[in-house]
Scaffold this active site. Structure first.
Site, PDB file in Angstrom:
ATOM      1  N   SER A  78       0.967  -1.135   0.001  1.00 52.91           N
ATOM      2  CA  SER A  78      -0.072   0.098   0.026  1.00 52.91           C
ATOM      3  C   SER A  78       1.036   1.422  -0.139  1.00 52.91           C
ATOM      4  O   SER A  78       1.780   1.389  -0.891  1.00 52.91           O
ATOM      5  CB  SER A  78      -0.999   0.069   1.139  1.00 52.91           C
ATOM      6  OG  SER A  78      -2.022   0.833   1.245  1.00 52.91           O
ATOM      7  N   HIS A 110      -8.819   1.548  -0.929  1.00 50.83           N
ATOM      8  CA  HIS A 110      -8.597   0.665  -2.173  1.00 50.83           C
ATOM      9  C   HIS A 110     -10.188   0.095  -2.406  1.00 50.83           C
ATOM     10  O   HIS A 110     -10.249  -1.166  -2.863  1.00 50.83           O
ATOM     11  CB  HIS A 110      -7.576  -0.494  -1.504  1.00 50.83           C
ATOM     12  CG  HIS A 110      -6.331  -0.238  -0.997  1.00 50.83           C
ATOM     13  ND1 HIS A 110      -5.511   0.367  -2.065  1.00 50.83           N
ATOM     14  CD2 HIS A 110      -5.746   0.048   0.099  1.00 50.83           C
ATOM     15  CE1 HIS A 110      -4.447   0.810  -1.471  1.00 50.83           C
ATOM     16  NE2 HIS A 110      -4.333   0.446  -0.282  1.00 50.83           N
TER      17      HIS A 110
END
Length: 788
Positions: A108, A213
Site C-alpha cells: 500500500s 482501496h
C-alpha cells in the site's frame, strides 16, 4: 512439501550453473507503526531527517519516537512516518550489506518507499506524494475495513455477490486465505456473521475510518491525480512489483498506476506468487521496516503454502507478449533446465522415465510421472506406515482423495483391527483410489506374516509397504505370486510391493526374483502353483524401493547422499535383467520435513518421496493430543536413539523423541540388563524394585500374569521353561506399554511415552513457525504435502 517446486529447480541451478542468489526487499504499510520506531536512524541520516521536518512542518523524529500513539496512528501522520522510517531503514541496510536487492515491493503506502529505493522518486518527492496521499485519505469518514481469515478470494467475492453486499469490496489480498474487505463502516460491522457462517476463521474490524482501496476513494484519487501530475517519475533501476497489477511497473505508466492504487485492491498475494514463480523462495525475501515482529514475511510463507508460485504457463504467455523483459530471472520457467535420467533401451523396452523438463508448471512435474501413472497418483508423494495405527485409516483416506498414496500403519495391530481399518478405507473410497497396508517383518513369528497375507489377499489390497525385512519370506512371495499373469511379452502384477530398505544389498534382494530354494520349498508345500513359480522367476519381488535414510522409528542411520546413488545402480542392473517387467522406481524416505529436503532427494534422482514423522503431528494421525502437543514443540535436536522393542536382542535401534522423556534412557537400561543377566530374577534386588516401581508401575509377577493371559499355551510353556526368554518378554512388555501409553495419551505415564520421531519433525516445526500451521490442529497430511 511439494509446493516449493521452484526450490528444486533453484537447487539444481546452483549445482549445475552456480547460483547468483536473488533477493527481494519489501516494506510494510499501515499497521506496522509503533512508538519508538526509527530511533536509531534519525541520527544516522540527519540531512534526510531535516528535509522531512521541512516538508511536514513538524519533527518526524518526535512523532516516531515519542508519539503520542493517538497522533501517530492518524492516517495523515502514519503514512509519512512509515515512509521516512522505511526509507531510512532501507538506506541503512544497503550501507550494512553493501548491495541492493533484485526486486522491490511495498504494501500500500509503502510502495512509495519501493519507488524511492528504485530511483523512481527522490526522497523529497516521495515524501510529498505520501504526505498528500495521507492527507486526502485521512479526510475520508464513514468507511471501515475488516480482516477475513480462512476464506479464499473466490469465496469472499462469491459471498459478497450472494448477499448483495454492494457497499463492500475485497481490498487487500494479503495471502490466498487472508483477505481484507473494505466499504461503508456500518455494512462492514453488520457483515461479520455472514463471513463467519461461511467458514471464516476470523473476522476482525480494523481501526480505520476510510474505505481504502475501493471505489469509495474516487474523490481522493482525482485530487491526488492532480497533485501527482507535476512530479516526475523516473525509470526504475530495480524492478518494483506494483500493488495494482502484481507485475513490475512499466516506466511509462508508473504515475497512472500509483494514482489507480488508491481505489484498487492490493494484489499482494499474487505479487508474491509472481516472484516465487521467478525462482525465489521465502528465505530470499527481507522485510525492511520498523523493528519488531515481521508482518509481511509470514505472508510470504502463507502464500507459498496456500497457493504456491504462479503457473509457468501464465508467465510464458506474458513473456511471449513482451519483446523484452529486463527484470532479473532466477530459473525462469520459460528457460527451464532439462533434467533426465538417461533413457535406455533393453531388448526394445524403455527402462527409465522419459526425459522431462523440470519447469515451473506446477508440483505435478516433480519426481517421476511414470511412477504417478503406474500407481494412479496425482503426486509422487507417499505417507509412510507409522505403526500401531498412527498412520490411521483417516490419514490414508485423506491422502488417497488428494491423489497421493498412504499406507495404513498395520504394525502392532491385531488382524481384526487391520481388517476393520481396511474395510473402513475401502468404503470411504468409492472411486477405488489406491491405498496400501504396511507389511512388517516378523523374523521370529512367520505365522503372523502368513495370517496378514491371507487377510490382504482376501480383502484385495493391491499394494503393501514391506518394511524391516532382511530377506524376502514365503508370506511375501505368496502375496506377490497371486494375480501374476502374462500379457503379451509383459507380465502383469496384481499385488505390488514397495520395499523400504536402508542397505543396497537388501535392495538387491527385493529387485531379484525369489531365491530358487525358496520357490522349490513353497512348491513342495503347495503354497504356490508351478505357473506362479515360473512367473515369479521373471519379475523382481518389488515394484519400487524406498531408500530409508535416518528416520523416526527403526533406522540404520543412513545418509541419503550415499544410499540413493548406490540403490539407483542396483535398480539399473535389475531393470536390464527384467526387461519385460516395466519401470522399477526408487524413492526416498527419512529426514524429509521441509521443501529443501524434498528438493535434495529429487535432485539425487528419487522418483518419489515418503514422509513419516511429520504426519503423526496432524489432525488425522492416530495418536493422542498429548503426543501431538509434544511433537509440535520439538526442534531438530530433540530426538535420540533407543533399542527397538521388537528386535533389541539383535541390536536393532529406533529413533524417538527424547525431549522431556525418560523412555530412551530407561529402554537402554533394560536392554543393558538383558545382556548382563540370564534371568529377570538375577537383577540386583534394589535395582529390580526401582524398575518395577518406576518403569512398569507394577511387579514383574503382575507383568508375567498379563503376558500369560495374552499368550498361547505353547508360547507360555516356552516362557516358563526359558529364563532368558522370559526376561526378554518382560522387557518387551515395557516397550509395548510405553507405546500404548503414548497413543492413548495416558499422561500419568507421560515421561515414559515412546514416540517414534526423526529430526524432520523439528525441521518442519521451524519451517511452519509463525504461521497458522504452527498449531498442529491446523495441520492435515495432504495439505502439508502440497503446500509445504
Amino acid at each position: 512439501m511439494l509446493g516449493l517446486y521452484y526450490d528444486a529447480n533453484r537447487l539444481l541451478s546452483a549445482l549445475l550453473l552456480g547460483d547468483a542468489k536473488l533477493k527481494v526487499s519489501m516494506f510494510p504499510g499501515q499497521g506496522a507503526q509503533k512508538i519508538g520506531m526509527g530511533a536509531d536512524l534519525f541520527g544516522q541520516f540527519p540531512d534526510l531527517t531535516s528535509q522531512a521536518d521541512a516538508i511536514l512542518g513538524y519533527s518526524i523524529q518526535e512523532l516516531c519516537v515519542n508519539g503520542p500513539l493517538e497522533r501517530q496512528t492518524q492516517t495523515q501522520n502514519t503514512q509519512p512516518a512509515l515512509y521516512v522510517v522505511n526509507a531510512l531503514q532501507y538506506l541503512a541496510s544497503v550501507e550494512t550489506e553493501g548491495c541492493k536487492p533484485d526486486y522491490l515491493l511495498g504494501h500500500s503506502v509503502s510502495e512509495y518507499v519501493a519507488l524511492f529505493a528504485a530511483g523512481v522518486l527522490d526522497f523529497q518527492e516521495g515524501l510529498r506524494l505520501v504526505q498528500k496521499r495521507g492527507e486526502l485519505m485521512g479526510q475520508v469518514e464513514g468507511g471501515g475495513m475488516a480482516a477475513v481469515l480462512g476464506l479464499t478470494a473466490e469465496e469472499v467475492e462469491a459471498l459478497i455477490k450472494q448477499h448483495g453486499l454492494t457497499d463492500i469490496y475485497a481490498a487487500n489480498f494479503n495471502t490466498p486465505k487472508q483477505i481484507v474487505v473494505s466499504g461503508k463502516r456500518d455494512m462492514i460491522i453488520a457483515a461479520e456473521p455472514l463471513f463467519m457462517e461461511a467458514g471464516a476463521a476470523l473476522y476482525k474490524v480494523l481501526a480505520v475510518s476510510g474505505a481504502f482501496h475501493t471505489p469509495f476513494m474516487e474523490p481522493s484519487k482525482l485530487a491526488f491525480a492532480k497533485f501527482a501530475a507535476d512530479i516526475p517519475f523516473a525509470e526504475p533501476n530495480i524492478p518494483v512489483i506494483a500493488n495494482v497489477t502484481a507485475r513490475p511497473h512499466g516506466a511509462e505508466s508508473i504515475r497512472d498506476t500509483m494514482v489507480a492504487q488508491i481505489t484498487s485492491p492490493v494484489q499482494w498475494s499474487e505479487s508474491i506468487r509472481y516472484l516465487l514463480a521467478k525462482g525465489l523462495q521465502p528465505t530470499d525475501f527481507t522485510e525492511i521496516g520498523p523493528k519488531g515482529a515481521p508482518i509481511l514475511k509470514p505472508m510470504v510463507k502463507r502464500t507459498q503454502m496456500e497457493a504456491g508460485p504462479l503457473e509457468g504457463a501464465i508467465l510464458e504467455k506474458e513473456q511471449a507478449a513482451k519483446p523484452v523483459d529486463l527484470a532479473p530471472q532466477a530459473e525462469n520457467p520459460s528457460q527451464a533446465i532439462k533434467i533426465s535420467r538417461p533413457e535406455k533401451q533393453v531388448n526394445g523396452t524403455k527402462v527409465a522415465s522419459p526425459e522431462r523438463r523440470h519447469q515451473g508448471v506446477g508440483i505435478e512435474n516433480l519426481g517421476s510421472r511414470d511412477f504417478c501413472e503406474s500407481f494412479s497418483l496425482k503426486y509422487p508423494y507417499i505417507s509412510g506406515a507409522m505403526y500401531r495405527g498412527i498412520a490411521s485409516s483417516a490419514l490414508v483416506i485423506r491422502m488417497a482423495k488428494a491423489g497421493m498414496l498412504g499406507f495404513l500403519g498395520a504394525g502392532g495391530l491385531s488382524i481384526a483391527e487391520i481388517e476393520h481399518d481396511i474395510q473402513k478405507i475401502q468404503q470411504a473410497l468409492p472411486d477405488k483410489q489406491l491405498f496400501g497396508v504396511n507389511f512388517i517383518a516378523h523374523f521370529n513369528r512367520p505365522e503372523a506374516e502368513e495370517t496378514l497375507t491371507d487377510l490382504l489377499l482376501e480383502c484385495g489390497v493391491a499394494i503393501v509397504e514391506a518394511s524391516a525385512f532382511m530377506e524376502v519370506t514365503p508370506a511375501l512371495v505368496r502375496y506377490r505370486a497371486k494375480g501374476l499373469r502374462r500379457v503379451g511379452k509383459s507380465i502383469e502384477v496384481k499385488n505390488r510391493i514397495i520395499a523400504k530398505v536402508s542397505r543396497p544389498d537388501i535392495a538387491a534382494g527385493f529387485l531379484s526374483a525369489p531365491p530358487e530354494r525358496l520357490l522349490e520349498k513353497m512348491l513342495a508345500d503347495k503354497l504356490i502353483t508351478q505357473g506362479e513359480a515360473e512367473l515369479l522367476r521373471l519379475v523382481p519381488m518389488a515394484d519400487a524401493i524406498t531408500v530409508e535414510s535416518d528416520s523416526g522409528g527403526h533406522t540404520d542411520q543412513g545418509m541419503p547422499f550415499t544410499l540413493i546413488p548406490a540403490v539407483l545402480k542396483v535398480r539399473q542392473k535389475a531393470q536390464e535383467q527384467f526387461s519385460d517387467f516395466g519401470p522399477i522406481f526408487v524413492g526416498a524416505g527419512g529426514g524429509i520435513g521441509t521443501p529443501e529436503a524434498a528438493a535434495a532427494v529429487f535432485m539425487l534422482g528419487a522418483d518419489y518421496v515418503v514422509t513419516g514423522s511429520i504426519n503423526q503431528c496432524t489432525v488425522e494421525a492416530g495418536t493422542s493430543d498429548a503426543v501431538k502437543d509434544m511433537l509440535a514443540s520439538a526442534n531438530v535436536y530433540d530426538t535420540g536413539y533407543a533399542p527397538s522393542g521388537a528386535m533389541f536382542e539383535l541390536g536393532s535401534r529406533i529413533q524417538v523423541l527424547k525431549k522431556g522423556l525418560f523412555f530412551p534412557t530407561r529402554a537402554e537400561k533394560l536392554v543393558s540388563l538383558y545382556h548382563q543377566h540370564g534371568a529377570i530374577e538375577r537383577i540386583e534386588e534394589k535395582l529390580s524394585k526401582q524398575i518395577q516401581e518406576r518403569y512398569f508401575k507394577r511387579s514383574f509377577d503382575d507383568v508375567l500374569n498379563e503376558i500369560q493371559a495374552d499368550s498361547s499355551p505353547q508360547e507360555w510353556e516356552k516362557i516358563e521353561r526359558t529364563p532368558k526368554y522370559r526376561m526378554g518378554q518382560v522387557i518387551r512388555r515395557y516397550f509395548s506399554d510405553t507405546t500404548r501409553w503414548a497413543v492413548n495419551g495416558d499422561v500419568d505415564h507421560k515421561v515414559d511415552f515412546q514416540i517414534h520421531c526423526g529430526p524432520a519433525q523439528g525441521a518442519l516445526n521451524q519451517w511452519l513457525h509463525g504461521t497458522e500451521l504452527q498449531n498442529w490442529r491446523n495441520r492435515h497430511a495432504d495439505e502439508l504435502a502440497i503446500s509445504c
